[in-house]
Design a protein around this motif. Structure first.
Motif, PDB file in Angstrom:
ATOM      1  N   GLU A   1      45.488  -7.076  10.218  1.00 55.34           N
ATOM      2  CA  GLU A   1      44.668  -8.193   9.746  1.00 55.34           C
ATOM      3  C   GLU A   1      45.489  -9.450   9.480  1.00 55.34           C
ATOM      4  O   GLU A   1      45.059 -10.562   9.806  1.00 55.34           O
ATOM      5  CB  GLU A   1      43.924  -7.796   8.481  1.00 55.34           C
TER       6      GLU A   1
ATOM      7  N   ALA B   1      31.922 -12.354   6.947  1.00 50.09           N
ATOM      8  CA  ALA B   1      32.298 -10.947   7.107  1.00 50.09           C
ATOM      9  C   ALA B   1      31.177 -10.075   6.568  1.00 50.09           C
ATOM     10  O   ALA B   1      30.614 -10.362   5.503  1.00 50.09           O
ATOM     11  CB  ALA B   1      33.587 -10.644   6.356  1.00 50.09           C
TER      12      ALA B   1
ATOM     13  N   THR C   1      30.682 -13.725   2.815  1.00 50.07           N
ATOM     14  CA  THR C   1      30.523 -12.295   3.028  1.00 50.07           C
ATOM     15  C   THR C   1      29.065 -11.931   2.870  1.00 50.07           C
ATOM     16  O   THR C   1      28.308 -12.591   2.157  1.00 50.07           O
ATOM     17  CB  THR C   1      31.348 -11.447   2.029  1.00 50.07           C
TER      18      THR C   1
ATOM     19  N   LEU D   1      40.228 -12.632   7.535  1.00 50.69           N
ATOM     20  CA  LEU D   1      39.467 -13.881   7.477  1.00 50.69           C
ATOM     21  C   LEU D   1      40.002 -14.875   6.448  1.00 50.69           C
ATOM     22  O   LEU D   1      39.502 -15.993   6.358  1.00 50.69           O
ATOM     23  CB  LEU D   1      37.998 -13.588   7.159  1.00 50.69           C
TER      24      LEU D   1
ATOM     25  N   VAL E   1      35.957 -10.708   1.065  1.00 45.53           N
ATOM     26  CA  VAL E   1      36.561 -11.323   2.246  1.00 45.53           C
ATOM     27  C   VAL E   1      37.770 -10.496   2.677  1.00 45.53           C
ATOM     28  O   VAL E   1      38.747 -10.361   1.931  1.00 45.53           O
ATOM     29  CB  VAL E   1      36.999 -12.770   1.952  1.00 45.53           C
TER      30      VAL E   1
ATOM     31  N   GLU F   1      33.380  -4.710   9.301  1.00 44.89           N
ATOM     32  CA  GLU F   1      34.217  -3.591   8.897  1.00 44.89           C
ATOM     33  C   GLU F   1      33.519  -2.272   9.225  1.00 44.89           C
ATOM     34  O   GLU F   1      32.345  -2.089   8.910  1.00 44.89           O
ATOM     35  CB  GLU F   1      34.505  -3.654   7.404  1.00 44.89           C
TER      36      GLU F   1
ATOM     37  N   MET G   1      32.659 -13.908  13.103  1.00 43.91           N
ATOM     38  CA  MET G   1      32.255 -12.826  12.207  1.00 43.91           C
ATOM     39  C   MET G   1      33.265 -11.691  12.275  1.00 43.91           C
ATOM     40  O   MET G   1      33.844 -11.408  13.319  1.00 43.91           O
ATOM     41  CB  MET G   1      30.874 -12.296  12.594  1.00 43.91           C
ATOM     42  N   MET G   2      33.437 -11.024  11.121  1.00 41.59           N
ATOM     43  CA  MET G   2      34.208  -9.784  11.074  1.00 41.59           C
ATOM     44  C   MET G   2      33.302  -8.686  10.555  1.00 41.59           C
ATOM     45  O   MET G   2      32.580  -8.875   9.574  1.00 41.59           O
ATOM     46  CB  MET G   2      35.435  -9.926  10.182  1.00 41.59           C
TER      47      MET G   2
END
Length: 373
Positions: A120, A150, A167, A159, A155, A242, A239-240
């Motif tokens: 990351e 995210a 978020t 990012l 966060v 998880e 965008m992320m």
């Protein structure tokens, strides 16, 4: 569009940056380009995701897992895609998927926390940086393209940076039993404003449990959510997402198939939900490191080194191929005698894909995203 505090609480949206932000707002974007980074926390087994079935040492090395990819799409003379990746196979055939194999970050040990920090942060060693490669990418983009979010409780490191990001996560309220949720659902049923917000909160809470849950349908819902946040003219552009559950120390065959089904449905829902802007979208899927070549005594694999990175999108310049400087699986070719040897830098592969997607100078992108490389 600005959401009120009541809407934020009910929908489970949390906005965060280096300092608290009282409101959540998106500016109109000046381009259709989108970027989605999906992180696979737990070290996904790249040798099962894109299996080197043409390698002479594969069957003996993988033993009980050797036929895990039986029925999967043949990508070329060497590699076979896991059969759970049905959408992935169709995108590959349409030249909208690219798989990079035998890649790894600069990290060479086997701690999840340290490996994810390097993945990351984009540094050369753990905890070297307090910002992330996606956060640094934002400064290269025009202001209208910097809106980032995210799907995560906070966060993520990837990012973090000088550009504020948001978020989207479930409320931190205590877990409620099914009866209470049903009563609240009935109470909001007739409220045109609150009903969709409540339904969104419930669905998001379900998604956070496991991408492979509900036989992969959690992944589909997560993809729909991501698309809904990115498709609007005032939506996010970066965008992320998880995802967890990739640490397959035991019973890998069934567990990994469910995980990959969820990921596959996530990507499929993104493609469907983004519609015409899929042609201007890049999805990057990466994990902190791979898993061992040999199977352990519990039908799983242990922490390894090199793995597979996946790239999806309607405008890939190198779609429909597997790129690999393949080292081989024979014992003399392995890293430390046990792992798939990394032959290419994941950082370089990611930087190259980003530069192509945004039509930016590759050298500048590499310096900005990975300044310590």
């Amino acid at each position: 569009m600005i959401l009120s505090r009541r809407s934020i609480i009910l929908s489970g949206i949390a906005v965060a940056a280096s300092t608290a932000m009282p409101r959540f707002a998106y500016a109109a974007a000046g381009t259709a380009r989108r970027l989605v980074f999906v992180i696979q926390r737990g070290a996904a087994d790249g040798l099962a995701v894109v299996a080197p079935t043409g390698d002479p040492a594969f069957a003996a090395a993988r033993r009980a897992l050797a036929d895990e990819t039986s029925g999967g799409a043949k990508l070329d003379g060497l590699f076979t895609l896991h059969p759970a990746l049905v959408t992935g196979a169709s995108l590959f055939a349409a030249k909208q998927a690219h798989f990079a194999h035998a890649v790894a970050t600069a990290y060479r040990d086997r701690s999840h926390f340290d490996g994810q920090n390097v993945l990351e942060g984009g540094g050369s060693r753990p905890y070297e940086r307090d910002d992330g490669w996606v956060g640094r990418l934002l400064i290269l983009l025009p202001a209208a393209e910097r809106e980032a979010i995210a799907i995560a409780p906070a966060v993520p490191l990837a990012l973090r940076g000088t550009v504020p990001v948001g978020t989207y996560a479930p409320s931190r309220l205590p877990q409620a039993d099914a009866d209470l949720i049903a009563r609240l659902t009935a109470m909001y049923e007739g409220d045109a404003l609150l009903r969709p917000l409540w339904e969104s909160a419930v669905k998001t809470q379900e998604l956070t449990s496991d991408i492979g849950g509900n036989n992969g349908r959690n992944g589909a819902e997560l993809g729909k959510l991501a698309a809904s946040l990115m498709l609007p003219a005032d939506g996010a552009r970066v965008m992320m997402v998880e995802t967890g559950g990739w640490d397959t120390h035991s019973a890998q065959r069934g567990r990994l198939a469910v995980q990959l089904r969820g990921l596959d449905q996530l990507v499929g829902a993104l493609r469907t939900g983004l519609g015409p802007v899929w042609a201007d979208t890049l999805v990057i899927v990466a994990t902190e490191f791979g898993r061992t070549i040999e199977v352990n005594g519990t039908g799983g694999t242990d922490h390894g080194t090199a793995s597979t990175a996946m790239f999806f999108g309607g405008g890939l310049a190198d779609g429909g191929r597997v790129s690999a400087d393949w080292p081989g699986l024979a014992v003399p070719a392995r890293y430390q005698g046990r792992d798939l040897k990394p032959t290419r830098s994941l950082e370089r592969v990611v930087a190259g894909a980003i530069a192509q997607h945004y039509d930016l100078d590759p050298a500048r992108v590499a310096r900005t995203l990975y300044p310590d490389a």
